[in-house]
Scaffold this motif. Sequence first.
Motif, PDB file in Angstrom:
ATOM      1  N   ILE A  78      -4.379   3.485   4.426  1.00 48.67           N
ATOM      2  CA  ILE A  78      -5.132   2.705   3.430  1.00 48.67           C
ATOM      3  C   ILE A  78      -5.638   1.410   4.056  1.00 48.67           C
ATOM      4  O   ILE A  78      -6.781   1.002   3.873  1.00 48.67           O
ATOM      5  CB  ILE A  78      -4.237   2.396   2.195  1.00 48.67           C
ATOM      6  CG1 ILE A  78      -3.958   3.682   1.425  1.00 48.67           C
ATOM      7  CG2 ILE A  78      -4.873   1.354   1.286  1.00 48.67           C
ATOM      8  CD1 ILE A  78      -2.949   3.528   0.285  1.00 48.67           C
ATOM      9  N   GLU A 128      -3.621   4.167  -6.141  1.00 51.84           N
ATOM     10  CA  GLU A 128      -5.049   4.490  -6.197  1.00 51.84           C
ATOM     11  C   GLU A 128      -5.469   4.743  -7.651  1.00 51.84           C
ATOM     12  O   GLU A 128      -6.477   4.206  -8.120  1.00 51.84           O
ATOM     13  CB  GLU A 128      -5.224   5.770  -5.371  1.00 51.84           C
ATOM     14  CG  GLU A 128      -6.570   6.018  -4.766  1.00 51.84           C
ATOM     15  CD  GLU A 128      -6.464   7.203  -3.804  1.00 51.84           C
ATOM     16  OE1 GLU A 128      -6.757   7.002  -2.626  1.00 51.84           O
ATOM     17  OE2 GLU A 128      -6.089   8.325  -4.201  1.00 51.84           O
ATOM     18  N   PHE A 159       0.821  -1.228   0.000  1.00 51.41           N
ATOM     19  CA  PHE A 159       0.000   0.000   0.000  1.00 51.41           C
ATOM     20  C   PHE A 159       0.851   1.273   0.000  1.00 51.41           C
ATOM     21  O   PHE A 159       0.336   2.367  -0.223  1.00 51.41           O
ATOM     22  CB  PHE A 159      -0.940   0.040   1.208  1.00 51.41           C
ATOM     23  CG  PHE A 159      -1.971  -1.059   1.231  1.00 51.41           C
ATOM     24  CD1 PHE A 159      -2.391  -1.675   0.062  1.00 51.41           C
ATOM     25  CD2 PHE A 159      -2.537  -1.480   2.426  1.00 51.41           C
ATOM     26  CE1 PHE A 159      -3.344  -2.686   0.079  1.00 51.41           C
ATOM     27  CE2 PHE A 159      -3.492  -2.488   2.454  1.00 51.41           C
ATOM     28  CZ  PHE A 159      -3.891  -3.100   1.278  1.00 51.41           C
ATOM     29  N   GLU A 190      -9.231   1.157   2.226  1.00 54.74           N
ATOM     30  CA  GLU A 190      -9.517   2.102   1.146  1.00 54.74           C
ATOM     31  C   GLU A 190      -9.641   1.426  -0.214  1.00 54.74           C
ATOM     32  O   GLU A 190     -10.485   1.802  -1.027  1.00 54.74           O
ATOM     33  CB  GLU A 190      -8.445   3.214   1.104  1.00 54.74           C
ATOM     34  CG  GLU A 190      -8.539   4.110   2.326  1.00 54.74           C
ATOM     35  CD  GLU A 190      -7.584   5.292   2.307  1.00 54.74           C
ATOM     36  OE1 GLU A 190      -7.201   5.751   1.215  1.00 54.74           O
ATOM     37  OE2 GLU A 190      -7.225   5.763   3.400  1.00 54.74           O
ATOM     38  N   TYR A 191      -8.823   0.404  -0.464  1.00 51.99           N
ATOM     39  CA  TYR A 191      -8.897  -0.233  -1.780  1.00 51.99           C
ATOM     40  C   TYR A 191     -10.159  -1.096  -1.915  1.00 51.99           C
ATOM     41  O   TYR A 191     -10.763  -1.154  -2.991  1.00 51.99           O
ATOM     42  CB  TYR A 191      -7.630  -1.056  -2.063  1.00 51.99           C
ATOM     43  CG  TYR A 191      -6.420  -0.181  -2.366  1.00 51.99           C
ATOM     44  CD1 TYR A 191      -6.557   1.185  -2.581  1.00 51.99           C
ATOM     45  CD2 TYR A 191      -5.143  -0.726  -2.448  1.00 51.99           C
ATOM     46  CE1 TYR A 191      -5.460   1.984  -2.853  1.00 51.99           C
ATOM     47  CE2 TYR A 191      -4.037   0.073  -2.730  1.00 51.99           C
ATOM     48  CZ  TYR A 191      -4.193   1.427  -2.931  1.00 51.99           C
ATOM     49  OH  TYR A 191      -3.113   2.222  -3.214  1.00 51.99           O
TER      50      TYR A 191
END
Length: 314
Positions: free
Chosen positions: A210, A245, A153, A215-216
């Motif tokens: 993240i 991202e 990340f 977040e992903y």
Amino acid sequence: MKNHVPVLAHAFIEGLLSDPDGYYIDATFGRGGHTRMLLNRLSNEGHVLALDRDPQAIEAADILTREDPRFQIVHSDFAGLENAIYQAGSPSICGIGFDLGVSSPQIDQAERGFSFQVDGPLDMRMDPSAGQPLSERLKRLSEKELTHIIRSFGDERFAGRIARTICAAVQKKVLSTTRELENICFHAMPPKARHGSTHPATRTFQALRIWVNDEYGQIDTAIKAAMHCLAPHGRLAVISFHSGEDRRIRDLIEAQVHPCTCPREFPMCICGKTPSMRWIQKKPIRANDDELSSNPRSRSAMLRIAERLPESAI
Ligand SMILES: C[S@@+](CC[C@H](N)C(=O)[O-])C[C@H]1O[C@@H](n2cnc3c(N)ncnc32)[C@H](O)[C@@H]1O
């Protein structure tokens, strides 16, 4: 505390707007900079439904909710986009915008634990009413798992050394603040790598944020849902802030622009998968010099825009 200055605002609104009477979604309200600009461009028939997972963003939207009947906000993460649209009565959606990452107020408040510039507890949750802070989550992580998080990340070369030092500090109970984490990252780096153009803690903080906020996972669910929910000719506009991202956004959209899975050497398509989106702006739009000089946050911002094709199913 600094106000949040919206990035790439003009291009974002232009990219999103297809019908001034339309129904739009701002999936990341923040402090409402983009939402307000969008409302300014809509007629009395237009509407903006906003989402944010941060309770402080919802509070900040209070004035706008009272002032403007064309606006409404829901406290939800954007993985809950389809549900929010359903709860709103399944309107026909002309545009959905995402301005990913954290807002300036989130970074500036020490107690949120996002920044190594100010000393605060290791929290990093965008929604402090849900889940566990970083400090608790670190206690249940092996060195191998932490190395993987920081490497994948954060694209951090020295992920192994940093993870080892963090795990040792957690065990000794000497890691509870952002400044302590910053210090660990700094000293875990080889001396030659400590004084580059980015601070040695930047990538580790990004990676941990993240991870804490999934977040992903959020992006994957929400971008697919957004493409599915758009009306024909509806627009998707996404601002991202780092290459991991941005690659994810590009790949998710590209999978709907070129969905055919047939081997290249086949003379014709037999998989039957047809495009449901087209690119409006495939190459990311970046801030111009004026914006770069007035808003340092815009330095890494990248905007991609796509449009839903008519008569197609995802
Ligand atoms: C960069 S700021 C948006 C700023 C906004 N465009 C403005 O002009 O004020 C990002 C916002 O998105 C929110 N956010 C980030 N990830 C989210 C998610 N998965 N679900 C809902 N909100 C999210 C954050 O809490 C933050 O308020």
